[in-house]
Design a protein around this motif. Structure first.
Motif, PDB file in Angstrom:
ATOM      1  N   THR A 247      40.788  51.400  34.419  1.00 42.92           N
ATOM      2  CA  THR A 247      41.682  50.574  35.242  1.00 42.92           C
ATOM      3  C   THR A 247      42.255  51.376  36.391  1.00 42.92           C
ATOM      4  N   TYR A 248      42.589  52.625  36.149  1.00 42.73           N
ATOM      5  CA  TYR A 248      43.148  53.465  37.213  1.00 42.73           C
ATOM      6  C   TYR A 248      42.149  53.636  38.351  1.00 42.73           C
ATOM      7  N   VAL A 249      40.900  53.904  38.022  1.00 44.70           N
ATOM      8  CA  VAL A 249      39.878  54.071  39.048  1.00 44.70           C
ATOM      9  C   VAL A 249      39.671  52.753  39.799  1.00 44.70           C
ATOM     10  N   ALA A 250      39.614  51.629  39.063  1.00 45.42           N
ATOM     11  CA  ALA A 250      39.438  50.325  39.714  1.00 45.42           C
ATOM     12  C   ALA A 250      40.611  50.025  40.644  1.00 45.42           C
ATOM     13  N   GLN A 251      41.831  50.353  40.206  1.00 47.30           N
ATOM     14  CA  GLN A 251      43.011  50.194  41.059  1.00 47.30           C
ATOM     15  C   GLN A 251      42.863  50.953  42.367  1.00 47.30           C
ATOM     16  N   GLN A 252      42.518  52.218  42.243  1.00 44.96           N
ATOM     17  CA  GLN A 252      42.461  53.067  43.415  1.00 44.96           C
ATOM     18  C   GLN A 252      41.292  52.704  44.333  1.00 44.96           C
ATOM     19  N   LEU A 253      40.220  52.173  43.746  1.00 43.74           N
ATOM     20  CA  LEU A 253      39.141  51.640  44.571  1.00 43.74           C
ATOM     21  C   LEU A 253      39.658  50.485  45.420  1.00 43.74           C
ATOM     22  N   ALA A 254      40.455  49.617  44.796  1.00 46.02           N
ATOM     23  CA  ALA A 254      41.031  48.479  45.521  1.00 46.02           C
ATOM     24  C   ALA A 254      41.933  48.956  46.645  1.00 46.02           C
TER      25      ALA A 254
ATOM     26  N   ARG B  66      57.376  32.639  31.401  1.00 49.11           N
ATOM     27  CA  ARG B  66      56.585  32.027  32.455  1.00 49.11           C
ATOM     28  C   ARG B  66      57.290  32.138  33.797  1.00 49.11           C
ATOM     29  N   ASN B  67      56.528  32.410  34.851  1.00 47.46           N
ATOM     30  CA  ASN B  67      57.077  32.381  36.200  1.00 47.46           C
ATOM     31  C   ASN B  67      56.019  31.855  37.142  1.00 47.46           C
ATOM     32  N   SER B  68      56.389  31.648  38.380  1.00 47.46           N
ATOM     33  CA  SER B  68      55.492  31.011  39.344  1.00 47.46           C
ATOM     34  C   SER B  68      54.240  31.836  39.607  1.00 47.46           C
ATOM     35  N   GLU B  69      54.315  33.158  39.447  1.00 43.10           N
ATOM     36  CA  GLU B  69      53.176  34.001  39.775  1.00 43.10           C
ATOM     37  C   GLU B  69      52.051  33.871  38.769  1.00 43.10           C
ATOM     38  N   THR B  70      52.359  33.449  37.555  1.00 44.29           N
ATOM     39  CA  THR B  70      51.305  33.267  36.562  1.00 44.29           C
ATOM     40  C   THR B  70      50.538  31.976  36.777  1.00 44.29           C
TER      41      THR B  70
ATOM     42  N   ALA C  83      47.335  46.255  42.998  1.00 48.15           N
ATOM     43  CA  ALA C  83      46.590  47.190  43.838  1.00 48.15           C
ATOM     44  C   ALA C  83      45.832  46.473  44.952  1.00 48.15           C
ATOM     45  N   ALA C  84      45.393  45.254  44.659  1.00 45.02           N
ATOM     46  CA  ALA C  84      44.625  44.482  45.641  1.00 45.02           C
ATOM     47  C   ALA C  84      45.509  43.718  46.612  1.00 45.02           C
ATOM     48  N   GLY C  85      46.839  43.813  46.451  1.00 45.39           N
ATOM     49  CA  GLY C  85      47.753  43.102  47.351  1.00 45.39           C
ATOM     50  C   GLY C  85      48.089  41.704  46.891  1.00 45.39           C
ATOM     51  N   ARG C  86      47.955  41.430  45.607  1.00 47.90           N
ATOM     52  CA  ARG C  86      48.275  40.138  45.002  1.00 47.90           C
ATOM     53  C   ARG C  86      47.479  38.968  45.582  1.00 47.90           C
ATOM     54  N   PRO C  87      46.163  39.075  45.656  1.00 43.97           N
ATOM     55  CA  PRO C  87      45.362  37.938  46.127  1.00 43.97           C
ATOM     56  C   PRO C  87      45.298  36.840  45.063  1.00 43.97           C
ATOM     57  N   LEU C  88      45.176  35.594  45.488  1.00 37.29           N
ATOM     58  CA  LEU C  88      45.141  34.438  44.586  1.00 37.29           C
ATOM     59  C   LEU C  88      46.281  34.539  43.563  1.00 37.29           C
ATOM     60  N   ASN C  89      45.970  34.558  42.266  1.00 39.48           N
ATOM     61  CA  ASN C  89      47.017  34.659  41.249  1.00 39.48           C
ATOM     62  C   ASN C  89      46.443  35.328  40.001  1.00 39.48           C
ATOM     63  N   LEU C  90      47.309  35.569  39.015  1.00 36.97           N
ATOM     64  CA  LEU C  90      46.874  36.308  37.824  1.00 36.97           C
ATOM     65  C   LEU C  90      45.856  35.535  36.989  1.00 36.97           C
ATOM     66  N   ASP C  91      45.924  34.210  37.019  1.00 37.17           N
ATOM     67  CA  ASP C  91      44.922  33.431  36.292  1.00 37.17           C
ATOM     68  C   ASP C  91      43.538  33.631  36.889  1.00 37.17           C
ATOM     69  N   ALA C  92      43.470  33.818  38.207  1.00 39.64           N
ATOM     70  CA  ALA C  92      42.176  34.074  38.850  1.00 39.64           C
ATOM     71  C   ALA C  92      41.685  35.474  38.535  1.00 39.64           C
ATOM     72  N   VAL C  93      42.612  36.415  38.402  1.00 38.39           N
ATOM     73  CA  VAL C  93      42.230  37.795  38.080  1.00 38.39           C
ATOM     74  C   VAL C  93      41.695  37.884  36.660  1.00 38.39           C
ATOM     75  N   CYS C  94      42.383  37.250  35.729  1.00 38.63           N
ATOM     76  CA  CYS C  94      41.972  37.336  34.322  1.00 38.63           C
ATOM     77  C   CYS C  94      42.161  35.976  33.654  1.00 38.63           C
ATOM     78  N   PRO C  95      41.152  35.128  33.689  1.00 41.20           N
ATOM     79  CA  PRO C  95      41.299  33.768  33.174  1.00 41.20           C
ATOM     80  C   PRO C  95      41.287  33.640  31.654  1.00 41.20           C
ATOM     81  N   GLN C  96      40.732  34.630  30.955  1.00 39.62           N
ATOM     82  CA  GLN C  96      40.671  34.546  29.494  1.00 39.62           C
ATOM     83  C   GLN C  96      41.429  35.722  28.887  1.00 39.62           C
ATOM     84  N   ARG C  97      42.479  35.399  28.148  1.00 40.59           N
ATOM     85  CA  ARG C  97      43.369  36.441  27.619  1.00 40.59           C
ATOM     86  C   ARG C  97      43.650  36.171  26.140  1.00 40.59           C
ATOM     87  N   PHE C  98      43.609  37.262  25.351  1.00 43.87           N
ATOM     88  CA  PHE C  98      43.827  37.150  23.917  1.00 43.87           C
ATOM     89  C   PHE C  98      44.794  38.238  23.458  1.00 43.87           C
TER      90      PHE C  98
END
Length: 228
Positions: free
Chosen positions: A16-23, A48-52, A72-87
């Motif tokens: 995750t750190y490397v992916a962050q810094q790539l972004a 829950r908040n509006s950003e989720t 790291a990417a500047g908050r594009p779209l929203n967190l559901d778009a970043v990770c739609p499936q969470r367990f």
């Protein structure tokens, strides 16, 4: 849309750190960056908040890795778009889904990436666990990578004793599946290196001379030095 798939030789290797810094580096170069973690386990519940972007009254599950990538990417779209499936369970995603009475939606793993096509020039995808770890029923990370045409595979490994075996074994296993690793990031695991760390890159280059090996220092912030 350029796609970079970031995977690792295992868990907790600095992926995750490397992916962050790539972004961050891509954004600094003027590139529109998207970030995507198709599925995550070990998620936590938070108010829950509006950003989720979630309408459910139940506190949603949030992936800390997804949040880090999104920031790291500047908050594009929203967190559901970043990770739609969470367990919630801190086990492999397929098992985490089973423990919650669900299954990982295999089609959504790739469909979720399509959502980014009009919103970025480069999409950085972070897999879950190692390259040969299960990400869904009957699907490993390496299998998911193969579904993204023309994607590049970046491997992250912890720069510590034992990493030579981990990298060589992972790359040879990938080759058997006709998958090529484009680049390796050897990531420092702490402020103090162990005795093997200074020579690991050279050793890996000897065994895998075709591999682009790059070292990531602890707390490194000057990513203009060879990250991209």
């Amino acid at each position: 849309m350029e796609i970079v798939f970031v995977s690792g030789t295992g868990t907790e290797v600095g992926k995750t750190y490397v992916a962050q810094q790539l972004a961050v580096a891509k954004r600094s170069a003027g590139v529109r960056v998207g970030v995507y973690k198709p599925v995550a386990s070990g998620c936590i519940r938070q108010p829950r908040n509006s950003e989720t972007n979630s309408a459910t009254p139940v506190a949603p599950l949030v992936s800390s890795d997804a949040v880090a990538l999104w920031e790291a990417a500047g908050r594009p779209l929203n967190l559901d778009a970043v990770c739609p499936q969470r367990f919630e369970a801190s086990v492999a995603p397929d098992e985490a889904a089973r423990r919650s009475g669900q299954r990982v939606d295999v089609d959504q793993l790739t469909r979720g990436a399509d959502r980014w096509r009009d919103h970025c020039d480069t999409l950085i995808i972070e897999g879950a666990g190692g390259l040969l770890s299960p990400i869904a029923d009957d699907l490993l990370n390496i299998d998911l990578f193969g579904q993204f045409q023309d994607a590049e595979l970046y491997l992250v490994a912890a720069n510590r004793l034992g990493v030579i075996h981990e990298v060589v074994a992972t790359c040879r296993a990938a080759a058997l599946s006709q998958v090529s690793v484009s680049r390796l990031y050897l990531s420092a695991t702490g402020p103090t290196a162990d005795e093997s760390s200074p020579s690991n890159a050279e050793q890996i280059r000897r065994w895998l001379p075709e591999l682009d090996v790059r070292e990531v220092g602890w707390g490194q912030v000057d990513w203009s030095r060879g990250l991209l």
